[in-house]
Design a protein around this motif. Structure first.
Motif, PDB file in Angstrom:
ATOM      1  N   TRP A  50       0.849  -1.196   0.000  1.00 18.68           N
ATOM      2  CA  TRP A  50       0.000   0.000   0.000  1.00 18.68           C
ATOM      3  C   TRP A  50       0.885   1.247   0.000  1.00 18.68           C
ATOM      4  CZ3 TRP A  50      -5.192  -0.361  -0.607  1.00 18.68           C
ATOM      5  CH2 TRP A  50      -5.763  -1.623  -0.407  1.00 18.68           C
ATOM      6  N   TYR A  51       0.475   2.232  -0.810  1.00 15.10           N
ATOM      7  CA  TYR A  51       1.248   3.465  -0.961  1.00 15.10           C
ATOM      8  C   TYR A  51       0.319   4.677  -0.845  1.00 15.10           C
ATOM      9  CZ  TYR A  51       4.880   0.492  -3.071  1.00 15.10           C
ATOM     10  OH  TYR A  51       5.813  -0.470  -3.311  1.00 15.10           O
ATOM     11  N   ALA A 100       1.408   7.712  -6.275  1.00 15.51           N
ATOM     12  CA  ALA A 100       1.343   6.889  -7.486  1.00 15.51           C
ATOM     13  C   ALA A 100       2.690   6.273  -7.824  1.00 15.51           C
ATOM     14  CB  ALA A 100       0.838   7.735  -8.655  1.00 15.51           C
ATOM     15  N   LEU A 111      -6.734   9.881  -2.963  1.00 17.07           N
ATOM     16  CA  LEU A 111      -6.287   8.696  -3.690  1.00 17.07           C
ATOM     17  C   LEU A 111      -5.362   7.849  -2.819  1.00 17.07           C
ATOM     18  CD1 LEU A 111      -5.573  10.217  -7.213  1.00 17.07           C
ATOM     19  CD2 LEU A 111      -7.358   8.576  -6.638  1.00 17.07           C
ATOM     20  N   TYR A 112      -5.584   6.550  -2.895  1.00 19.03           N
ATOM     21  CA  TYR A 112      -4.705   5.560  -2.270  1.00 19.03           C
ATOM     22  C   TYR A 112      -4.257   4.599  -3.369  1.00 19.03           C
ATOM     23  CZ  TYR A 112      -6.753   7.272   2.101  1.00 19.03           C
ATOM     24  OH  TYR A 112      -7.165   8.059   3.147  1.00 19.03           O
ATOM     25  N   TYR A 113      -3.082   3.964  -3.171  1.00 23.27           N
ATOM     26  CA  TYR A 113      -2.511   3.113  -4.222  1.00 23.27           C
ATOM     27  C   TYR A 113      -2.083   1.775  -3.628  1.00 23.27           C
ATOM     28  CZ  TYR A 113      -2.308   7.600  -6.619  1.00 23.27           C
ATOM     29  OH  TYR A 113      -2.630   8.807  -7.173  1.00 23.27           O
ATOM     30  N   SER A 158      -0.196  -2.166  -4.907  1.00 24.48           N
ATOM     31  CA  SER A 158       0.401  -3.079  -5.885  1.00 24.48           C
ATOM     32  C   SER A 158       0.462  -4.464  -5.259  1.00 24.48           C
ATOM     33  CB  SER A 158       1.808  -2.615  -6.271  1.00 24.48           C
ATOM     34  OG  SER A 158       2.683  -2.746  -5.151  1.00 24.48           O
ATOM     35  N   ARG A 162       0.704  -0.109  -9.893  1.00 19.27           N
ATOM     36  CA  ARG A 162      -0.180   0.237  -8.776  1.00 19.27           C
ATOM     37  C   ARG A 162      -1.594   0.537  -9.268  1.00 19.27           C
ATOM     38  NH1 ARG A 162       3.937   4.254  -5.337  1.00 19.27           N
ATOM     39  NH2 ARG A 162       5.720   2.804  -5.417  1.00 19.27           N
ATOM     40  N   SER A 163      -2.571   0.012  -8.531  1.00 17.19           N
ATOM     41  CA  SER A 163      -3.973   0.360  -8.759  1.00 17.19           C
ATOM     42  C   SER A 163      -4.334   1.526  -7.854  1.00 17.19           C
ATOM     43  CB  SER A 163      -4.889  -0.828  -8.454  1.00 17.19           C
ATOM     44  OG  SER A 163      -4.655  -1.906  -9.324  1.00 17.19           O
ATOM     45  N   ALA A 164      -5.171   2.426  -8.346  1.00 15.10           N
ATOM     46  CA  ALA A 164      -5.601   3.590  -7.569  1.00 15.10           C
ATOM     47  C   ALA A 164      -6.994   3.354  -7.001  1.00 15.10           C
ATOM     48  CB  ALA A 164      -5.595   4.843  -8.431  1.00 15.10           C
TER      49      ALA A 164
END
Length: 386
Positions: free
Chosen positions: A168-169, A172, A193-195, A197, A208-210
């Motif tokens: 989790w990031y 982006a 927004l959270y990201y 992978s 990464r998915s947003a």
């Protein structure tokens, strides 16, 4: 190659099959004196080449993830030797510069390296296998995620392939990954927004998915007020809202009033209680109005209605909600004959007592309400018409 004076020049077309060794050549023994001389194996011709060096030391295989950044391959030569890099196990032209593998395509590519000593003798080639492994696709997510302002939120959810782990990031690209899914904050209205992978078992990370988390504003708190908060039987009051926008729902004592979706609600003596109005916005966010309580107005009068009637009417009398002692209702006709008697518990303000004298003739009747000791509380006339 360096003949003494008076010696014929070296002619390599001749077969030389005898070698004579003169120690301290050109100096007589009398001049040199007694000495000991040493000699080793002698050979006529070019000096022998040194043995070829071994293959250089390498690490193989070298693993990369697809589209990751690669660096120059590494091999270790013996001190003083130089390296030669090849793309084939034999033949080809060596390169002194170590190659940088391509990671664009999944699969295995072989590279070769040898070492050359100062006498330019090249040794065997060592194999370096570069394996490019596929990166997983971005994890599947549900986006956007909606919350209302200051609502309780839950961990964000993403689905990784079997055996993979999630990262989790907050950005982006770049940033530090966390293995723990974040809990979105809802104290600020707007989008965030959270990201996320996923990484497979060989350490390759996906794109990464947003996930967009939308925090919606609450509708304005509606204000409700009643035209009158006290009622007698037969009276009504209207509770009206101001500042209410969205879908409206009225509640009495915390219970939804079916079908009441307008800006106002009418209340009669049967609707005594506490009213609130819930407003729901298009985004599903809710707010609750202030509470308005409608109660019965204290009165010693015995209320009968409809009056006149055809014989079916109701009797109401104000009573303390905590007074559960039974009351007696007695009705006499104009001649003084008892035509009705019943015992009732009046458990609240103006509890309805239904009466049916439809089988009695027209005329005026006297209604008495007695307490549990038989004392008259209140009386009233009722007229029956046919």
């Amino acid at each position: 190659a360096n003949p003494a004076a008076g010696t014929a020049a070296l002619n390599l077309a001749f077969a030389y099959n005898k070698a004579s060794i003169f120690f301290n050549f050109g100096v007589t023994g009398a001049t040199a004196g007694e000495r000991i001389y040493y000699f080793d194996d002698m050979k006529f011709g070019a000096a022998p080449l040194p043995p070829a060096p071994p293959a250089p030391t390498v690490v193989s295989p070298v693993n990369y993830c697809q589209n990751s950044i690669a660096v120059s391959l590494i091999a270790t030569a013996i001190s003083g030797n130089t390296l030669k890099w090849y793309t084939v196990p034999t033949g080809g032209t060596g390169n002194a510069t170590a190659p940088i593998p391509s990671t664009a395509t999944v699969g295995t590519t072989n590279y070769y390296v040898s070492q050359v000593n100062p006498q330019l003798v090249e040794g065997p080639r060592a194999l370096i296998a570069v394996i490019v492994k596929a990166s997983p696709v971005a994890p599947s997510v549900l986006s956007p995620v909606f919350y209302c302002h200051n609502a309780a939120s839950q961990l964000l959810v993403a689905t990784a392939n079997t055996g993979n782990s999630l990262n989790w990031y907050a950005a982006a690209v770049g940033g530090n990954a966390s293995i723990n899914a974040p809990v979105p904050t809802t104290n600020i209205v707007g989008n965030k927004l959270y990201y996320v992978s996923q990484t497979n078992d060989v350490g390759c990370e996906s794109p990464r998915s947003a996930i967009t988390v939308t925090v919606n504003a609450l509708p304005a708190v509606p204000v409700i007020a009643a035209s009158s908060s006290k009622l007698y039987p037969g009276q009504t009051t209207t509770i009206t809202s101001t500042g209410a926008t969205g879908t409206l729902a009225w509640y009495k004592n915390g219970i939804l009033l079916a079908g009441q979706t307008g800006n106002s609600v009418n209340v009669n003596i049967d609707g005594l209680g506490t009213y609130t109005l819930k407003v729901t916005s298009a985004a599903g966010c809710e707010n609750i109005s202030n509470a308005v309580t409608i109660s019965g107005e204290s009165n010693s009068k015995l209320f009968i209605y409809p009056n006149p009637s055809t014989g079916q009417f109701q009797v109401r009398f104000f009573s303390d909600v905590n007074n559960l002692k039974p009351r007696t209702l007695i009705i006499y006709d104009a001649k003084g004959s008892m035509v009705f008697k019943g015992s009732y518990v009046i458990f609240g303000a103006y509890t309805s007592i239904p009466v049916d004298l439809g089988n009695k003739g027209p005329g005026t009747y006297i209604v008495h309400l007695l307490d549990n000791e038989g004392q008259n509380i209140s009386s009233e006339r009722v007229v029956i018409i046919k």
